[in-house]
Design an enzyme around this catalytic site. Structure first.
Site, PDB file in Angstrom:
ATOM      1  N   THR A 280       0.613   4.948   9.337  1.00  0.00           N
ATOM      2  CA  THR A 280       1.881   5.637   9.626  1.00  0.00           C
ATOM      3  C   THR A 280       2.110   6.798   8.663  1.00  0.00           C
ATOM      4  O   THR A 280       3.084   6.820   7.933  1.00  0.00           O
ATOM      5  CB  THR A 280       3.073   4.655   9.515  1.00  0.00           C
ATOM      6  OG1 THR A 280       3.080   4.108   8.182  1.00  0.00           O
ATOM      7  CG2 THR A 280       2.984   3.534  10.527  1.00  0.00           C
TER       8      THR A 280
ATOM      9  N   LEU B 262       5.529   8.502   7.966  1.00  0.00           N
ATOM     10  CA  LEU B 262       6.575   7.725   8.641  1.00  0.00           C
ATOM     11  C   LEU B 262       6.687   6.352   7.980  1.00  0.00           C
ATOM     12  O   LEU B 262       5.673   5.755   7.622  1.00  0.00           O
ATOM     13  CB  LEU B 262       6.239   7.537  10.122  1.00  0.00           C
ATOM     14  CG  LEU B 262       6.278   8.791  10.994  1.00  0.00           C
ATOM     15  CD1 LEU B 262       5.689   8.497  12.370  1.00  0.00           C
ATOM     16  CD2 LEU B 262       7.706   9.312  11.130  1.00  0.00           C
TER      17      LEU B 262
ATOM     18  N   HIS C 296       5.460  -2.139  -9.139  1.00  0.00           N
ATOM     19  CA  HIS C 296       5.051  -2.997  -8.032  1.00  0.00           C
ATOM     20  C   HIS C 296       5.045  -4.448  -8.469  1.00  0.00           C
ATOM     21  O   HIS C 296       5.078  -4.764  -9.666  1.00  0.00           O
ATOM     22  CB  HIS C 296       3.692  -2.567  -7.459  1.00  0.00           C
ATOM     23  CG  HIS C 296       2.502  -2.725  -8.349  1.00  0.00           C
ATOM     24  ND1 HIS C 296       1.574  -3.717  -8.175  1.00  0.00           N
ATOM     25  CD2 HIS C 296       2.055  -1.990  -9.391  1.00  0.00           C
ATOM     26  CE1 HIS C 296       0.593  -3.573  -9.059  1.00  0.00           C
ATOM     27  NE2 HIS C 296       0.865  -2.535  -9.816  1.00  0.00           N
TER      28      HIS C 296
ATOM     29  N   GLU D 203       1.326  -2.347  -3.604  1.00  0.00           N
ATOM     30  CA  GLU D 203       0.853  -1.177  -4.347  1.00  0.00           C
ATOM     31  C   GLU D 203      -0.660  -1.156  -4.434  1.00  0.00           C
ATOM     32  O   GLU D 203      -1.290  -0.119  -4.359  1.00  0.00           O
ATOM     33  CB  GLU D 203       1.446  -1.176  -5.759  1.00  0.00           C
ATOM     34  CG  GLU D 203       1.157   0.103  -6.557  1.00  0.00           C
ATOM     35  CD  GLU D 203       0.006  -0.019  -7.551  1.00  0.00           C
ATOM     36  OE1 GLU D 203      -0.172   0.905  -8.353  1.00  0.00           O
ATOM     37  OE2 GLU D 203      -0.761  -1.023  -7.530  1.00  0.00           O
ATOM     38  N   GLU D 204      -1.242  -2.361  -4.591  1.00  0.00           N
ATOM     39  CA  GLU D 204      -2.685  -2.413  -4.819  1.00  0.00           C
ATOM     40  C   GLU D 204      -3.479  -1.911  -3.628  1.00  0.00           C
ATOM     41  O   GLU D 204      -4.635  -1.516  -3.754  1.00  0.00           O
ATOM     42  CB  GLU D 204      -3.109  -3.849  -5.179  1.00  0.00           C
ATOM     43  CG  GLU D 204      -2.546  -4.352  -6.515  1.00  0.00           C
ATOM     44  CD  GLU D 204      -3.073  -3.578  -7.732  1.00  0.00           C
ATOM     45  OE1 GLU D 204      -3.855  -2.621  -7.555  1.00  0.00           O
ATOM     46  OE2 GLU D 204      -2.682  -3.930  -8.855  1.00  0.00           O
TER      47      GLU D 204
ATOM     48  N   GLU E 116       6.366   3.994   1.407  1.00  0.00           N
ATOM     49  CA  GLU E 116       7.174   3.780   2.614  1.00  0.00           C
ATOM     50  C   GLU E 116       8.658   3.964   2.303  1.00  0.00           C
ATOM     51  O   GLU E 116       9.403   4.513   3.104  1.00  0.00           O
ATOM     52  CB  GLU E 116       6.904   2.385   3.203  1.00  0.00           C
ATOM     53  CG  GLU E 116       5.455   2.155   3.637  1.00  0.00           C
ATOM     54  CD  GLU E 116       4.891   3.265   4.506  1.00  0.00           C
ATOM     55  OE1 GLU E 116       5.460   3.518   5.573  1.00  0.00           O
ATOM     56  OE2 GLU E 116       3.889   3.889   4.100  1.00  0.00           O
TER      57      GLU E 116
ATOM     58  N   GLU F  32       9.416   7.552   2.238  1.00  0.00           N
ATOM     59  CA  GLU F  32       9.406   8.113   3.590  1.00  0.00           C
ATOM     60  C   GLU F  32      10.701   7.768   4.321  1.00  0.00           C
ATOM     61  O   GLU F  32      11.306   8.612   4.974  1.00  0.00           O
ATOM     62  CB  GLU F  32       8.180   7.610   4.367  1.00  0.00           C
ATOM     63  CG  GLU F  32       6.899   8.298   3.897  1.00  0.00           C
ATOM     64  CD  GLU F  32       5.609   7.632   4.370  1.00  0.00           C
ATOM     65  OE1 GLU F  32       4.534   8.204   4.155  1.00  0.00           O
ATOM     66  OE2 GLU F  32       5.680   6.520   4.942  1.00  0.00           O
TER      67      GLU F  32
ATOM     68  N   ASP G 278       4.407   0.118 -14.962  1.00  0.00           N
ATOM     69  CA  ASP G 278       3.502  -0.766 -14.226  1.00  0.00           C
ATOM     70  C   ASP G 278       2.810  -1.640 -15.267  1.00  0.00           C
ATOM     71  O   ASP G 278       3.365  -2.656 -15.694  1.00  0.00           O
ATOM     72  CB  ASP G 278       2.541   0.119 -13.410  1.00  0.00           C
ATOM     73  CG  ASP G 278       1.523  -0.662 -12.599  1.00  0.00           C
ATOM     74  OD1 ASP G 278       1.412  -1.883 -12.798  1.00  0.00           O
ATOM     75  OD2 ASP G 278       0.803  -0.056 -11.779  1.00  0.00           O
TER      76      ASP G 278
ATOM     77  N   HIS H  59      -7.860  -6.083 -12.650  1.00  0.00           N
ATOM     78  CA  HIS H  59      -8.171  -6.421 -11.259  1.00  0.00           C
ATOM     79  C   HIS H  59      -9.172  -7.564 -11.091  1.00  0.00           C
ATOM     80  O   HIS H  59      -9.810  -7.679 -10.056  1.00  0.00           O
ATOM     81  CB  HIS H  59      -8.666  -5.184 -10.483  1.00  0.00           C
ATOM     82  CG  HIS H  59      -7.572  -4.202 -10.159  1.00  0.00           C
ATOM     83  ND1 HIS H  59      -7.722  -3.208  -9.238  1.00  0.00           N
ATOM     84  CD2 HIS H  59      -6.308  -4.060 -10.644  1.00  0.00           C
ATOM     85  CE1 HIS H  59      -6.612  -2.482  -9.175  1.00  0.00           C
ATOM     86  NE2 HIS H  59      -5.735  -2.978 -10.022  1.00  0.00           N
TER      87      HIS H  59
END
Lengths: 736, 736
Positions: free
Chosen positions: B262, B265, B372, B420-421, B429, B432, B449, B544
């Site tokens: 998207t 959007l 996040h 976020e990852e 989003e 947006e 973060d 990670h």
């Protein structure tokens, strides 16, 4: 120039609102409070508006017009420079001038005919003998037409060339016209003759080229401008307001607005320019406008069968299609039409003249008022009627400022734009150069280009606008502008009942375009026009011709200049209210009303089809509902708040919500195929539906192609639209 | 996640400025003045900041972290939902919560491995016998690694597939690496093994595919993360902060940020989604991360000649290129490497948790603070160190609000972003959906973060930021954060002398990206990091992996949680100052300093070449000069104005100029090839020059291709850049 007026909704806000606010704003004005406590709470002063209205002088406007129209003042010519100096002199006048005035130059790409090699339209026999030559210049009736500075009629941005071919009549040069013609006529190598109207100027050539047409003529049919009248003996100017047979509408033949070589960039000397061959939206083949005197001779000799009824004009002959070429019985039989154009492009310095009255309390909020200065010839109506009004308005306001009697709450910026006739260039470059600043701070833009369109006996006031602005026009004339307006053009709003009707600024007809479509600034275009039930004239008949002179204007458009005066009063009234009101006179609930009407139409038109392909209209419905609810809530807050006990930050906050509302509808990605059109609600539409324009166009395209990728685009645009409306609603709800 | 830190300029504003303003703001506080007269003039309260600093509790942060890391909480998993509930519970606490808290959901496109069919990397003999299998999961050292919810290491957005081919070592998978390799090796049909670093994750596969590579492996070389150490007997975790041999860095393998289906959007249920096959910026061929334990086995068996010196890692063997494939003396001789990936895309509901403290005087101005919430595994450092800090910060602030001791001047919005990852999805989003509202009203965005990167003994405070924000970090520790910072990382500013050094937020390393690059909001990212002169670790080693646990964090990153406390204090200090200062603590002259440095570098690098092709740099020079002059003028006005005698509208106006400055640098057309990058100054650049990024990239491309159309693009970008800088300068000059 004004192209079309789509009339639909009006959003008048009663003066009451502001009155109530002021009444409630009972700030304690004890002596120990800082002096600004009173200033920040000040509202518009009705007595001052009365004073303004009484000082607007019709004879001053008349003299302004006389001065402005002494010589032709096409963009960047010496005549144009004379008007630059006039504006600067007036706006710098120590008694009646503005706080400051200056000039801003842009180096822009214009297109001119060759004075040594005039463009020619001839009929040429098979042996290459010229057997007919169209007029090169309009016939003189007054000294004005004899001025050596009168530019030969031409199509700006038409390429040079000398196509020769059989003539065909192509109605208005719309896509559907060529499509229809192509069914029976081989258009390759032909010259098409088209009448003005129905399609944009450049479009008549752009639409033709794919069929192999090699040149286009365009003329104004007496049906479309003169209510059928054709004779210059007693029917047309100088005997009436109608166009003489040799009159030719000049024009900018480009689809996009703004300087064509510097898209989205202000055209400064060192700015990157796209190559001339990369310019889009201009005629790919030569096109030339001619008078109906010549069009009559050419069209009445055409062979073939009678064209469909709605292709017929006012000539006393059959408009034929077929052939192509002239009929066998004609003296032109077997002859070609030859079109020779010698136009050339040129980089020229064009000036905007800017002036300002600084705001007192909120100097960082701007109300902008503008009009273009350049004409095609003398331009008495287009644009000098508007400029005369602007000069009178600045004279009256400037005097109040110089005498220390008034300083607006917000700043007022005046713009006298250059090179509008070539595609709204001066205003577009201005908005490109000052994009961020204007976006952040502009409350509204008011445009008064052609101030008065109509003959006195037919006149009524027409407002085009983008969402609301109250007009308190009472007391201007024996019949008030408001009464006259509501009498001749009205509609019944679900919310307000019977009110005057306004159009929408969906197109790019004058300098409001960049403000509305590129910057998302609330705008209105004000003019006095005529009752369209009484004439079929597409526009006032002398439009863009050598007859648009002071003589024409003062005899046939507005003798006595009372209509000009009414426009000056109305525009000034609106301007002062926008600049001085404590709470901006902009009404978001009227926007909600429009969105609901658009939604209801969209559901009727599209929902059943969209359901079959699993595209939901729910996000759009829900966005419009949120908008309505947020708008009502904000309105309610404005009406019910006890602002007397609150900080001026609250008024500012509400005003920011109102000012920025149109900005919320901008999306630079919504219309990838439309240059500088970003406003998802007001963008022009080719689908001709009174609903959301992008949705209507996308749906029409998908329905016609049937391709799934086109339905995807419908879904995409629906998401863009819903997100923008919901986003706008978010700006109206409680700020947190 | 944090990708890179480009350090260059700092813009600290002395607290003095605000003090002076307050001193001058001598409003008459007589009893008859409305009460809001005092409110609108109120400045930040230093005593309140002291109180805040003293209440920030390291042990609370530790307990927050313990709670947040009980189970793995990858985006949209049950563990993630647990953290959503935790955030809501905390932010709705009647004693220490915020004014309001809620959840916002988006339906986003994520990518997961198949738990029933784990991805596999094997060595397969010519007879198709598997002769070596890489580990599927990391080796357990604590109970955390045995949690069944630990996701298998994988590359999110890698397509499924089962390529098999000869192995080649391709260094970091940069374009230049494949180009170099391609000179001597036929890459068609090969599997490339690359190490992390040098290029983005997805880029390692995107760069490979054009050469015919059919699959890619990626691992972390001990050189780049462990200062060469490899043994889990005594060198790596659980014996130190270094990465165990089986540790694998997971990651989102996409070049763009935000939901991939998207673009531009908000990903709501009915939003139009592009087809999966139209997604760009993700690996076109399978890619899979592995541990260095397995990489060691594979790389040391490769045939060919030794790769260039800067391709060599820390393994005790030669990193060879040639062949492709294994050396003849190897047991793997003639064998292929087979990569089987079973990843699948899925639409999932991801939640942001939002909270707010309403502003008192200017509720329509927002300071946003976010981080996040989703991790790859337990995510103790990434992201829960930041979340623990945020929760402590909201606890202390929330308590002050609930006790009626404080309400900020401006509103504070907290965001706990989801997914976020997978590419900064939750924050993207959000921006947006609320684009217009946030653009109009957001003063700044603060991101915390990974709060603490470094081992205690190495730590120093590192600020990345976009222009300005004072940091008054005195009195936090025995050695103040400020002293520590300036000691370990400083530079000499022409304007301010020796000051702490800050980096720039040019990339998309964490959730600040959409705020900076898409919305043009001033942002900073705060973290405590380590002294890079003392370790070569690209990032903290457990990044990670399944080892990023509470045990790891509390033993090796920040025992006692004093560094977390310092970050909470620093971030809170900045947050309160942004929310409460009368005049925003943002300094536009420091922006001018940066522009001048960029300009001077650009002139050195480009001017002589550009002169030869008649492209003038004068518009850029003149734009930067106007910016400097306007910035100095505004600064001067802030310092010298007698605000005591003026309206609060003036403070608001100046604050609006400061708040909106970064917005002036946005141009949606400046980087047509870069998704959602619109900020002409801060955009990421591949040219690696500390100058204007778009200019540097365009110049590098033109110089490499030599094509005149590419030089046109340089000229075009120069015009865009000059216009934007001049436009920004226009917003700083007197408002009129």
């Amino acid at each position: 120039m004004i192209l079309k007026v789509v009339i639909s909704v009006v959003c008048a806000v009663s003066v009451l609102t502001v009155g109530i606010l002021i009444g409630h704003f009972g700030i304690d004005k004890g002596s120990s409070a800082p002096s600004w406590v009173n200033d920040v709470a000040k509202d518009v002063d009705e007595a001052l508006i009365e004073k303004f209205l009484s000082e607007v002088d019709n004879m001053q406007i008349q003299e302004n017009l006389r001065e402005l129209t002494k010589v032709p003042h096409m963009a960047t010519t010496p005549g144009d420079e004379q008007t630059v100096k006039l504006m600067l002199e007036r706006w710098r006048d120590p008694e009646t001038g503005l706080d400051d005035a200056w000039r801003e130059e842009y180096m822009v790409y214009l297109s001119f005919p060759d004075t040594k090699n005039p463009n020619k339209v001839t009929v040429v026999s098979p042996s290459d003998t010229v057997i007919y030559t169209a007029r090169e210049k309009e016939k003189p009736y007054t000294a004005d037409q004899d001025d050596p500075e009168v530019v030969q009629p031409y199509a700006a941005y038409s390429p040079p060339g000398n196509p020769k071919g059989k003539l065909v009549y192509a109605n208005q040069g719309k896509p559907s016209d060529y499509q229809e013609l192509n069914k029976t006529v081989d258009l390759r190598g032909t010259i098409a003759i088209t009448r003005y109207g129905g399609a944009g100027r450049a479009a008549k050539a752009i639409n033709a080229a794919p069929y192999g047409v090699i040149g286009v003529l365009v003329y104004t049919d007496p049906l479309d401008i003169n209510d059928g009248l054709m004779s210059d003996i007693n029917e047309t100017y100088p005997h009436s307001w109608y166009l003489p047979p040799s009159g030719v509408e000049r024009g900018g033949f480009s689809t996009h607005y703004g300087d064509l070589r510097t898209p989205y960039l202000a055209a400064k000397e060192d700015t990157y320019r796209i190559p001339v061959e990369d310019i889009t939206g201009i005629p790919p083949i030569p096109i030339q406008p001619i008078g109906f005197e010549d069009a009559y001779v050419l069209i009445c000799e055409l062979g073939g069968e009678a064209a469909p009824a709605d292709w017929q004009g006012a000539f006393n002959c059959s408009y034929n299609i077929g052939g192509p070429g002239f009929k066998q019985t004609s003296a032109f039989n077997s002859s070609d039409v030859k079109l020779e154009t010698f136009n050339h492009g040129e980089l020229k310095n064009s000036s905007n003249v800017m002036g300002v009255i600084r705001g007192s309390v909120e100097p960082d909020r701007y109300v902008i008022y503008g009009n273009h200065r350049d004409s095609w010839v003398h331009g008495a109506i287009d644009p000098s009627s508007g400029t005369s009004v602007m000069l009178e308005l600045t004279r009256v306001l400037g005097k109040m400022v110089k005498q220390g009697k008034w300083r607006p709450r917000r700043s007022i910026i005046f713009g006298s734009w250059g090179a509008e006739e070539f595609g709204l260039i001066g205003s577009a470059e201005y908005t490109e150069q000052y994009f961020t600043k204007l976006s952040e701070r502009t409350v509204a833009y008011i445009n008064v280009d052609i101030a008065v369109f109509g003959k006195k006996s037919l006149r009524r006031l027409l407002h085009e606008n983008v969402f609301l602005v109250q007009v308190n026009a009472a007391g201007m004339e024996s019949t008030s502008v408001y009464d006259n307006w509501i009498k001749y053009s009205n509609w019944t709003s679900p919310e307000h009942g019977l009110i005057p009707k306004m159009g929408h600024l969906t197109g790019a007809g004058s300098d409001y375009a960049a403000f509305v479509h590129y910057l998302g600034i609330t705008a209105m275009d004000i003019s006095y026009t005529y009752d369209r039930s009484k004439t079929n004239a597409r526009i006032y008949p002398a439009y863009h011709t050598a007859y648009d002179t002071f003589d024409y204007a003062s005899k046939y458009i507005d003798p006595g200049f009372f209509s000009h005066q009414a426009v000056a009063r109305t525009a000034g009234n609106v301007l002062i209210r926008l600049a001085d009101s404590l709470v901006l006179p902009l009404n978001c609930s009227d926007y909600a009303e429009l969105l609901e009407m658009y939604l209801s139409r969209a559901v009727d038109l599209y929902q059943s089809k969209l359901q079959t392909i699993s595209i939901s209209m729910e996000p759009l419905k829900s966005a419009v509902a949120s908008f309505r609810s947020a708008a009502s809530h904000l309105d309610q807050m404005i009406l019910s708040s006890d602002l007397a006990k609150e900080t001026p930050m609250k008024v500012r906050r509400i005003n920011d919500q109102l000012m920025l509302l149109d900005r919320a509808f901008l999306d630079p990605l919504a219309f990838p195929d439309k240059y500088a059109f970003r406003h998802v609600i007001w963008t022009s539409s080719s689908a001709g539906m009174s609903t959301f324009p992008g949705l209507a166009d996308a749906f029409a395209k998908a329905e016609s192609s049937g391709q799934s990728s086109d339905w995807d685009k419908v879904h995409y645009h629906l998401s863009v639209l819903s997100q923008n409306i919901a986003g706008a609603a978010n700006t109206l709800v409680d700020v947190i």
